[in-house]
Design an enzyme around this catalytic site. Sequence first.
Site, PDB file in Angstrom:
ATOM      1  N   ARG A 192       0.861  -1.178   0.000  1.00  0.00           N
ATOM      2  CA  ARG A 192       0.000   0.000   0.000  1.00  0.00           C
ATOM      3  C   ARG A 192       0.898   1.230   0.000  1.00  0.00           C
ATOM      4  O   ARG A 192       1.369   1.686   1.043  1.00  0.00           O
ATOM      5  CB  ARG A 192      -0.938  -0.031   1.203  1.00  0.00           C
ATOM      6  N   HIS A 297     -10.405  -7.951   0.093  1.00  0.00           N
ATOM      7  CA  HIS A 297      -9.884  -7.045   1.119  1.00  0.00           C
ATOM      8  C   HIS A 297     -10.038  -5.589   0.679  1.00  0.00           C
ATOM      9  O   HIS A 297      -9.219  -4.729   1.003  1.00  0.00           O
ATOM     10  CB  HIS A 297      -8.409  -7.363   1.403  1.00  0.00           C
ATOM     11  N   GLY A 330     -16.302  -2.940  -2.581  1.00  0.00           N
ATOM     12  CA  GLY A 330     -17.007  -2.140  -3.573  1.00  0.00           C
ATOM     13  C   GLY A 330     -18.426  -1.790  -3.213  1.00  0.00           C
ATOM     14  O   GLY A 330     -19.099  -1.081  -3.969  1.00  0.00           O
TER      15      GLY A 330
END
Length: 402
Positions: A192, A297, A330
């Site tokens: 990330r 995730h 989502g």
Amino acid sequence: MIRQRIKSFVDLLEFELPQLPSESRQVAAAQNFDDLYRLARRRTPRFVFDYVEGGAGTERAVAGNVEAFARTRLVHQTTGSTAGASAATTVFGRDYELPVGISPIGLTSLMRKEGEDAGVRAAAAAGVPFGLSTMGTRSIEAVASAAPEASKWFQLYMRKDRDASFELVSRARQAGYDVLVVTVDTRVSGRRYRDERNKLSIPPKLTASSTLQSALHPRWALDLISTDAPAMANFVKQDATIHEIVASMFDPALDIADLEVLREYFDGPIVIKGVVSPQDAVRFRDAGADGVWLSNHGGRQLDRAVAPIDTVSAVRAAVGDEFPLLLDSGVRSGTDVVTAIAAGADMAFVGRGYMYALMAGGQQGVARYLEILGKEILNAMQLLGVTSVAQLREQGPQLLVR
């Protein structure tokens, strides 16, 4: 005549006296996810907002999750009455007001000092389940005490120190948690880059950049300094970046055999989270899991991972009609929830939406988001021509175009 017309015109006017903007009024006026997102962004420093908004690598999986829902089209039916429609449902033998849950997320009190307390109380009031992360900023027992009436699910990251993991599971069961959620897609941490660039750590350390960002968001800064620094309440205190914590604690050797041992410590339903393929779902079902949680995730692990909404129909066909399937990644709106259920899920969970709502208004923000979701779900169900979640699941193949 003119006087009468003027009076009729005046009667149509509805003016409210100007009021100073307040967080409470702004949250109450929010109509959808996007409104809460904008409020959250205004209130929160970029390095904190990045933790929630960001994903792995190029962040294509994050965008892809949302795009996958947007590609779906719903086929409304115009015959039959939808009077008395209800979005209530039952999962693992417990009744819920909505087919929605709050996903487990770490570092929650970095968003607001109330942290998980705000989330679990809002969930209890809305009649939906609340997920507590292993990396939560409130302890298992503290969250249980904050809302004893809530349905609480504990999410476990299996650690290299198995005894420490089993101790957490035992504590969760003793504290009254209904469901154990075992996450299996974190053998290693996803890259990330936002968090790495921001040097996000626990406890958070303010660099020159993040100090300036905090100064430009005084309400957030005052909230942070009014309580202890955010920490992972269920771990021994650490001083490391998020990537380093995951790399040092979580075990790449996780195996189905480890999951079987959990039955000795938790006698309630055990759900496996982080599955996207029919093959994995069948393996876990056959190994004795009580349900599977389809998730990538939120796009925070594998870059370009497939969106769970794109695989749920195939997973449902593989595991059968009665095996519980949950889904996240989502999910933003009530229409997304309806889409997930029509595609084959039993319940959908919100993660980022919960975080944005928490940033925007604390417990009030989370409560408002759940209220919005409930209205959107019921509205979409009635426009589709169904009156229950069970009917939505049953008629799902006729209601979706993909």
